[in-house]
Design an enzyme around this catalytic site. Structure first.
Site, PDB file in Angstrom:
ATOM      1  N   ASN A  99     -32.150  -0.935 -23.442  1.00  0.00           N
ATOM      2  CA  ASN A  99     -32.627  -0.747 -22.072  1.00  0.00           C
ATOM      3  C   ASN A  99     -32.942  -2.081 -21.403  1.00  0.00           C
ATOM      4  O   ASN A  99     -32.662  -2.280 -20.213  1.00  0.00           O
ATOM      5  CB  ASN A  99     -33.884   0.132 -22.057  1.00  0.00           C
ATOM      6  CG  ASN A  99     -33.588   1.590 -22.317  1.00  0.00           C
ATOM      7  OD1 ASN A  99     -32.437   2.004 -22.353  1.00  0.00           O
ATOM      8  ND2 ASN A  99     -34.631   2.377 -22.508  1.00  0.00           N
ATOM      9  N   TYR A 106     -29.983  14.655 -23.949  1.00  0.00           N
ATOM     10  CA  TYR A 106     -30.740  14.645 -22.697  1.00  0.00           C
ATOM     11  C   TYR A 106     -31.244  16.050 -22.397  1.00  0.00           C
ATOM     12  O   TYR A 106     -30.565  17.038 -22.671  1.00  0.00           O
ATOM     13  CB  TYR A 106     -29.864  14.215 -21.516  1.00  0.00           C
ATOM     14  CG  TYR A 106     -29.359  12.796 -21.514  1.00  0.00           C
ATOM     15  CD1 TYR A 106     -29.516  11.944 -22.608  1.00  0.00           C
ATOM     16  CD2 TYR A 106     -28.694  12.297 -20.405  1.00  0.00           C
ATOM     17  CE1 TYR A 106     -29.035  10.647 -22.592  1.00  0.00           C
ATOM     18  CE2 TYR A 106     -28.207  11.002 -20.368  1.00  0.00           C
ATOM     19  CZ  TYR A 106     -28.375  10.181 -21.468  1.00  0.00           C
ATOM     20  OH  TYR A 106     -27.888   8.897 -21.445  1.00  0.00           O
ATOM     21  N   HIS A 138     -22.112  11.523  -7.128  1.00  0.00           N
ATOM     22  CA  HIS A 138     -22.982  11.722  -8.290  1.00  0.00           C
ATOM     23  C   HIS A 138     -23.274  13.197  -8.519  1.00  0.00           C
ATOM     24  O   HIS A 138     -23.902  13.574  -9.507  1.00  0.00           O
ATOM     25  CB  HIS A 138     -24.289  10.942  -8.062  1.00  0.00           C
ATOM     26  CG  HIS A 138     -25.141  10.786  -9.270  1.00  0.00           C
ATOM     27  ND1 HIS A 138     -26.363  11.407  -9.415  1.00  0.00           N
ATOM     28  CD2 HIS A 138     -24.964  10.083 -10.417  1.00  0.00           C
ATOM     29  CE1 HIS A 138     -26.901  11.085 -10.571  1.00  0.00           C
ATOM     30  NE2 HIS A 138     -26.077  10.293 -11.207  1.00  0.00           N
ATOM     31  N   ARG A 168     -39.982  10.168 -15.268  1.00  0.00           N
ATOM     32  CA  ARG A 168     -39.736   9.521 -16.558  1.00  0.00           C
ATOM     33  C   ARG A 168     -39.856   8.003 -16.485  1.00  0.00           C
ATOM     34  O   ARG A 168     -40.505   7.375 -17.301  1.00  0.00           O
ATOM     35  CB  ARG A 168     -38.352   9.895 -17.070  1.00  0.00           C
ATOM     36  CG  ARG A 168     -38.007   9.306 -18.426  1.00  0.00           C
ATOM     37  CD  ARG A 168     -36.521   9.402 -18.707  1.00  0.00           C
ATOM     38  NE  ARG A 168     -35.759   8.393 -17.996  1.00  0.00           N
ATOM     39  CZ  ARG A 168     -34.482   8.522 -17.636  1.00  0.00           C
ATOM     40  NH1 ARG A 168     -33.848   9.633 -17.891  1.00  0.00           N
ATOM     41  NH2 ARG A 168     -33.863   7.550 -17.006  1.00  0.00           N
TER      42      ARG A 168
END
Length: 701
Positions: free
Chosen positions: A65, A484, A451, A580
């Site tokens: 990340n 996920y 998206h 998140r």
């Protein structure tokens, strides 16, 4: 960490702007907030209640990340600094933000390596999984590794001595390199000084030592340790005075002016060739590397001191994730679970004709979507299939079914988003494959990433055509559907079907702005629809009616939405946000956001739902969406928000994806007014509750 709120009265950012809700003190910096998320991920690696190899995985995720953060967020900020762009809502100029990023990232890096060196590596060693430090190799291991170096590594290396005829080589983004300090003269009489050894990506970064050599089944070493140990063999006749590993991170945001190119696919192919050599943004270097060598590297990469991170360990620590896959130790991993497959999937059209189907991933399988597409490809009554693809993964079964449908004579249209970050090359590849099969491939809309997650199947039933739709909060990617948390809806609702049909027409043609009956669509009605519903709750509260908003998303930074939430809070609306990652809204400010609570959940699965719930005086509105409440999603992308119309399914979404997460007291972190996050713990009288664990028990059994 995020800067605390300044004491004293709030003051407008612009003297000409009298709106106190625009005060920079009310907004966290987006980049610093994103960095904070990785501290929460790292906390999972530090938690002794988490299985040991899973802790290792969390450590690697935090490292990966951070890599992506520098490639995208820091790279974009440096670009903004170069262009002289102004500060955002938080009031931080790009240069100031970059300075604070360095401080926060340095703290994160120190914590990552402390976790590795002091906690995880010793714990793994005790559990029989040894990642051996160079100083710990015994004679037998050293002999084997030297032979491995000579036979498997040295033949593919091309060390480069630096001199006037050998300038500093191009260094690929995130590649492993060794800078070597030499003394003496080579065969040509050239005096040694510095040399660079680049490790090709074909070499494994983690090397497993055979059990017959090492005595243990799970003994590993880093490639960087082997290179450093035997680097002298590449410079015979010279003395190696030092060898220091380093890694450079480069801006990886592709800058293609879509309005200036005739063929976006060709332009992206050209850009991808050079992505690995774009502007440097970070230098990681072994902590014992002498300052003059660090200065040489900085000068070469055109970096300053605030881009340097001195590393106490391997510079590519995230590569130790390979150990997770190489070690078959169920006792050191999360227990396996079986995804539930809803009933009726053997005849999807008949099943969905009876009522909507909700899929809650990863607890429920993604297979009903694949099965519906497979059945559509084979069904003679299916006339057309339309789908958006943002990320679908390598060797995607979705792509294979679309190809098969086209070969079976269906009219297949696929909107492929080529600019899905880091998936551009894969998307170009499967776009070519789809076109070769006769699929009509559309690359979306210039200037707006597509998206939205939509699948539309047109089927003849008797004398009528019926539309079947799948919409989701996540991608059409079977892999992420196991990692996920996401929601998917399969429906034959005619209004939703017509709305999706109109959006596909708009994407593939030149249709005007649409008037949709059920869906909210960015960049047209989604932003306004969210603001309208927040305002409705504000008016309910002002009238003394119950007013509440609960929303779950990955990130929040859109200023108008934040100001609307502040106004709602001031009116008395009770607001719970489950965010998140990055959140630039500052909760808990007296008189402004004291009715807003923000929490982040970090657990076994990556939280990815986007769900918006508005109380509406007892007649709730509930939407699932592909969009976070970010500027880019609401204003610069093609996104969809879809309502959950069947009351039983709406109640299930609220209970499982919202109320369940608000009750979490083991994996939740609450955002404080000063920007810090507090780990929520069960009270003395409360039972521990993990939202993800409860869903595993409830759905998977």
């Amino acid at each position: 960490m995020t800067a605390p709120i300044e004491p004293g009265r709030l003051t407008p950012r612009d003297p000409a702007d009298s709106d106190p809700l625009r005060d920079p003190a009310l907004y966290f910096n987006r980049e610093l907030s994103q960095l904070d998320f990785n501290f929460r991920v790292l906390a999972q690696a530090q938690d002794p209640q988490v299985p040991l190899l899973e802790r290792l995985k969390y450590l690697c995720i935090s490292c990966t990340n951070l890599d992506e953060f520098f490639e995208i967020r820091a790279g974009t900020l440096r670009h903004a600094q170069d262009l002289g762009l102004p500060a955002g809502p938080d009031g931080l100029a790009p240069a100031t933000a970059l300075s604070r990023i360095h401080d926060s990232a340095a703290d994160l890096v120190a914590a990552q390596y402390a976790c590795w060196n002091d906690v995880l590596r010793p714990a793994l060693d005790e559990a029989g999984v040894r990642v051996l430090h160079r100083d710990a190799w015994n004679a037998k291991q050293t002999r084997w590794l030297r032979a491995y170096f000579r036979d498997e590594i040295m033949p593919v290396l091309s060390p480069l001595g630096l001199d006037p005829s050998h300038p500093f080589p191009k260094i690929l983004n995130k590649s492993l390199n060794i800078v070597v300090v030499l003394k003496g003269r080579d065969a040509f009489g050239r005096a040694g000084h510095l040399a660079i050894v680049r490790a090709p990506r074909s070499l494994p970064r983690i090397i497993q030592i055979p059990e017959k050599v090492s005595g243990g089944p799970h003994d590993f070493v880093f490639l960087s340790a082997v290179l450093s140990a035997f680097v002298d063999e590449m410079f015979p006749g010279m003395e190696v005075k030092g060898a220091y590993q380093f890694r450079v991170t480069r801006n990886s945001e592709l800058l293609v002016d879509e309005e200036e190119v005739e063929n976006l696919a060709l332009a992206l192919r050209d850009e991808l060739v050079g992505r690995g050599y774009m502007r440097a943004v970070r230098l990681e270097i072994a902590e014992q590397c002498p300052k003059p060598i660090v200065r040489t590297l900085l000068d070469n990469f055109d970096l300053t001191e605030n881009a340097v991170y001195r590393i106490n360990g391997p510079v590519n620590l995230n590569r130790v994730i390979q150990v997770y896959d190489l070690v078959a130790r169920p006792d050191l991993k999360f227990p396996p679970y079986q995804q539930r497959v809803p009933s009726g999937t053997e005849a999807m059209f008949e099943r969905v004709s009876e009522g909507d189907m909700l899929l809650h991933h990863p607890f429920e399988a993604f297979s009903p979507v694949l099965e519906m597409l497979r059945q559509a490809a084979e069904d003679p009554n299916v006339l057309a299939i339309k789908q958006t693809l943002y990320r679908s993964g390598k060797d995607s079964p979705i792509v294979e079914q679309l190809v098969q449908a086209a070969r079976n004579g269906k009219d297949v249209t696929v909107v492929v988003e080529l600019r899905a970050r880091f998936d551009e090359e894969a998307n170009l590849g499967f776009a070519d494959r789809l076109q070769e099969a006769g699929v009509q491939v559309v690359y979306g809309v210039v200037g707006y990433k597509t998206h939205a997650k939509m699948l539309l199947i047109v089927r003849r039933e008797g004398r009528k055509l019926r539309r079947y739709v799948h919409m989701g909060t996540g991608n059409y990617h079977s892999g992420t559907a196991r990692a996920y948390t996401d929601l998917g809806l399969i429906t034959a609702d005619p209004d939703i079907g017509n709305d999706v049909h109109l959006i596909f027409q708009q994407l593939s043609g030149h249709a005007p702005t649409l008037k949709l009956k059920r869906l909210l669509q960015a960049p047209f009605t989604l932003h306004a629809g969210v603001l309208k519903r927040i305002d409705r709750e504000t008016r309910h509260a002002a009238a003394g009616k119950p007013a509440r908003i609960v929303a779950k998303m990955n990130a929040l930074n859109e200023p108008q939405v934040i100001r609307a939430l502040y106004q709602a809070s001031q009116a008395g609306v009770q607001i719970d946000l489950i965010v998140r990652g990055a959140c630039t809204l500052r909760p808990g400010v007296p008189g402004v956001s004291n009715n807003i609570r923000v929490r982040s959940i970090v657990g076994r699965f990556l939280e990815h739902h986007r769900v918006y719930w508005f109380g509406n005086d007892g007649e709730p509105d509930l939407f699932c969406a592909s969009a976070d409440w970010l500027e880019r999603n609401l204003l610069r992308r093609v996104e969809t928000g879809f309502p959950i119309l069947e009351p039983e399914i709406a109640a299930r979404v609220y209970d499982e994806a919202l109320a369940n997460y608000l009750a979490d007291n083991t994996q939740a972190w609450e955002l404080q007014a000063d920007g810090s996050y507090r780990h929520v713990q069960p009270g003395d009288d409360a039972m521990p509750h993990s939202a993800q664990a409860s869903l595993l028990a409830k759905i998977c059994g």
